[in-house]
Motif scaffolding. Structure first.
Motif, PDB file in Angstrom:
ATOM      1  N   SER A 186       1.019   7.433  -1.166  1.00 41.07           N
ATOM      2  CA  SER A 186       1.524   6.540  -2.204  1.00 41.07           C
ATOM      3  C   SER A 186       1.141   5.097  -1.896  1.00 41.07           C
ATOM      4  O   SER A 186       0.625   4.789  -0.814  1.00 41.07           O
ATOM      5  CB  SER A 186       3.057   6.648  -2.307  1.00 41.07           C
ATOM      6  N   LEU A 188       2.745   1.120  -1.762  1.00 41.53           N
ATOM      7  CA  LEU A 188       3.967   0.336  -1.651  1.00 41.53           C
ATOM      8  C   LEU A 188       3.625  -1.071  -2.119  1.00 41.53           C
ATOM      9  O   LEU A 188       2.860  -1.787  -1.457  1.00 41.53           O
ATOM     10  CB  LEU A 188       4.481   0.317  -0.211  1.00 41.53           C
ATOM     11  N   ASP A 190       5.221  -4.606  -3.109  1.00 43.30           N
ATOM     12  CA  ASP A 190       6.437  -5.423  -3.011  1.00 43.30           C
ATOM     13  C   ASP A 190       7.677  -4.551  -2.848  1.00 43.30           C
ATOM     14  O   ASP A 190       8.666  -4.676  -3.580  1.00 43.30           O
ATOM     15  CB  ASP A 190       6.568  -6.334  -4.231  1.00 43.30           C
ATOM     16  N   GLU A 191       7.589  -3.597  -1.905  1.00 39.98           N
ATOM     17  CA  GLU A 191       8.695  -2.727  -1.499  1.00 39.98           C
ATOM     18  C   GLU A 191       9.041  -1.633  -2.513  1.00 39.98           C
ATOM     19  O   GLU A 191      10.041  -0.929  -2.344  1.00 39.98           O
ATOM     20  CB  GLU A 191       9.964  -3.547  -1.192  1.00 39.98           C
ATOM     21  N   THR A 192       8.238  -1.461  -3.555  1.00 33.43           N
ATOM     22  CA  THR A 192       8.445  -0.380  -4.508  1.00 33.43           C
ATOM     23  C   THR A 192       7.343   0.650  -4.352  1.00 33.43           C
ATOM     24  O   THR A 192       6.159   0.296  -4.267  1.00 33.43           O
ATOM     25  CB  THR A 192       8.445  -0.908  -5.957  1.00 33.43           C
ATOM     26  N   VAL A 193       7.713   1.950  -4.307  1.00 29.15           N
ATOM     27  CA  VAL A 193       6.753   3.030  -4.085  1.00 29.15           C
ATOM     28  C   VAL A 193       6.174   3.492  -5.417  1.00 29.15           C
ATOM     29  O   VAL A 193       6.898   3.712  -6.388  1.00 29.15           O
ATOM     30  CB  VAL A 193       7.426   4.225  -3.364  1.00 29.15           C
ATOM     31  N   TYR A 194       4.837   3.647  -5.447  1.00 33.30           N
ATOM     32  CA  TYR A 194       4.139   4.145  -6.630  1.00 33.30           C
ATOM     33  C   TYR A 194       3.176   5.249  -6.210  1.00 33.30           C
ATOM     34  O   TYR A 194       2.536   5.155  -5.160  1.00 33.30           O
ATOM     35  CB  TYR A 194       3.335   3.033  -7.313  1.00 33.30           C
ATOM     36  N   ASP A 198       1.646   6.927 -11.605  1.00 32.70           N
ATOM     37  CA  ASP A 198       2.465   5.836 -12.118  1.00 32.70           C
ATOM     38  C   ASP A 198       1.601   4.731 -12.715  1.00 32.70           C
ATOM     39  O   ASP A 198       0.449   4.525 -12.315  1.00 32.70           O
ATOM     40  CB  ASP A 198       3.326   5.239 -11.005  1.00 32.70           C
ATOM     41  N   VAL A 200       1.725   0.713 -12.998  1.00 33.68           N
ATOM     42  CA  VAL A 200       2.388  -0.434 -12.393  1.00 33.68           C
ATOM     43  C   VAL A 200       2.282  -1.623 -13.342  1.00 33.68           C
ATOM     44  O   VAL A 200       1.179  -2.028 -13.721  1.00 33.68           O
ATOM     45  CB  VAL A 200       1.752  -0.777 -11.040  1.00 33.68           C
ATOM     46  N   TYR A 208       0.741 -10.070  -5.275  1.00 33.41           N
ATOM     47  CA  TYR A 208       1.522  -8.919  -4.828  1.00 33.41           C
ATOM     48  C   TYR A 208       0.947  -8.375  -3.512  1.00 33.41           C
ATOM     49  O   TYR A 208      -0.272  -8.336  -3.317  1.00 33.41           O
ATOM     50  CB  TYR A 208       1.493  -7.821  -5.894  1.00 33.41           C
ATOM     51  N   GLN A 213       0.525   4.125   1.960  1.00 37.56           N
ATOM     52  CA  GLN A 213       1.371   4.936   2.826  1.00 37.56           C
ATOM     53  C   GLN A 213       0.633   6.220   3.216  1.00 37.56           C
ATOM     54  O   GLN A 213       0.119   6.928   2.345  1.00 37.56           O
ATOM     55  CB  GLN A 213       2.668   5.283   2.114  1.00 37.56           C
TER      56      GLN A 213
END
Length: 295
Positions: A186, A188, A190-194, A198, A200, A208, A213
């Motif tokens: 995935s 990451l 700005d601390e959000t998992v995509y 998805d 964005v 950003y 990951q």
């Protein structure tokens, strides 16, 4: 390592390495990543195609070092032209051509004919038992052909930029700890998992932090024999290559686990961000996401 050959570039300004603005071969994955002799491998490629270009096919050839040069597998150019007339041949003639192609290392045509390649059984016969654990580097040559190009690599094709050539080296060995491809799970941002499915949504002009990951087993430990004959255990040190269709990447390269900073365009925009991970032993993986910029 996969090297990109930018052919027939007529631009007055040199593009940044991360910019996705032309037909480019960004990566090629070999599975298994470190085959043994007589083992069959599959190939998957990552080829970026601009919106104004249609990719016709990707022709793959694989070979051992003795059948290669500094520019990839040594291939008779006439073999490429044979693809243009194959439908006009009789069944027997097609089978003869197919056998000739396989003997030359033909590994398939993406996406219509993914064949793979079987490592010759005698690939390591000239090595000592200890050297067989380290093995040799086989070679994969990729030719990406746009729909308005043709299946050849003549001087005229190169001058006009009609094809994109690239190659990848991968190990063939009898290692007790053969390499496996890493796995990007995935993004990451700005601390959000995509994940890859998805979309964005970001703000125009915003900057950003993007990280990739990896799965838990992507960082492998492996046995390595030094030039002095000393065996030691090493740990992989992956790195990332970053690509974008728009905006601006502050850096196109980062060491694991660090990411990259991307600044979005100042106006409404949609496009892709792509990351490629390499483990320094021939292993590779990639992932992309779709980004929408709103003012």
């Amino acid at each position: 390592m996969l090297l990109h050959f930018l052919l027939g570039c007529a631009a007055t300004e040199l593009s940044q390495s991360w910019q996705l603005d032309r037909l480019r071969v960004l990566g090629a994955q070999v599975t298994p990543a470190e085959p043994k002799p007589n083992e069959t491998v599959d190939f998957t490629s990552l080829v970026y195609t601009p919106y104004d270009t249609t990719l016709d096919s990707i022709i793959l050839f694989a070979c051992l070092p003795e059948a290669s040069s500094a520019f990839g597998c040594t291939i008779d150019p006439d073999l490429f032209s044979s693809f243009e007339t194959i439908e006009d041949l009789s069944f027997e003639e097609q089978m003869e051509l197919f056998a000739e192609l396989q003997d030359s290392g033909f590994a398939g045509i993406e996406p219509e004919l993914p064949l793979g390649w079987t490592v010759p059984e005698d690939a390591l016969d000239d090595l000592s038992e200890e050297d067989r654990k380290e093995g040799i580097s086989a070679l994969l040559t990729l030719t990406a052909i746009p729909s308005d190009g043709n299946a050849s690599t003549s001087a005229e094709d190169i001058e006009n930029g009609d094809v994109e050539l690239a190659y990848k080296r991968f190990p063939v060995s009898e290692s007790p700890s053969p390499n496996q491809n890493p796995n990007i799970t995935s993004f990451l941002i700005d601390e959000t998992v995509y994940t890859a499915n998805d979309i964005v949504k970001v703000s125009a002009g915003g900057t950003y932090t993007i990280e990739a990951q990896l799965s838990e087993n992507s960082i492998e430990e492996y046995s390595y024999t030094t030039p002095d004959g000393i065996s030691e255990i090493r740990s992989e040190e992956p790195y990332f290559l970053w690509y974008a269709e728009g905006g601006w990447l502050l850096q196109p390269f980062s060491l694991y686990p660090f990411g990259a900073e991307w600044t979005a365009p100042d106006q409404d925009w949609s496009g892709k961000l792509i990351v490629v991970v390499r483990d320094r032993r021939g292993g590779i993986d990639w992932l992309w996401i779709n980004v929408e910029v709103e003012q």
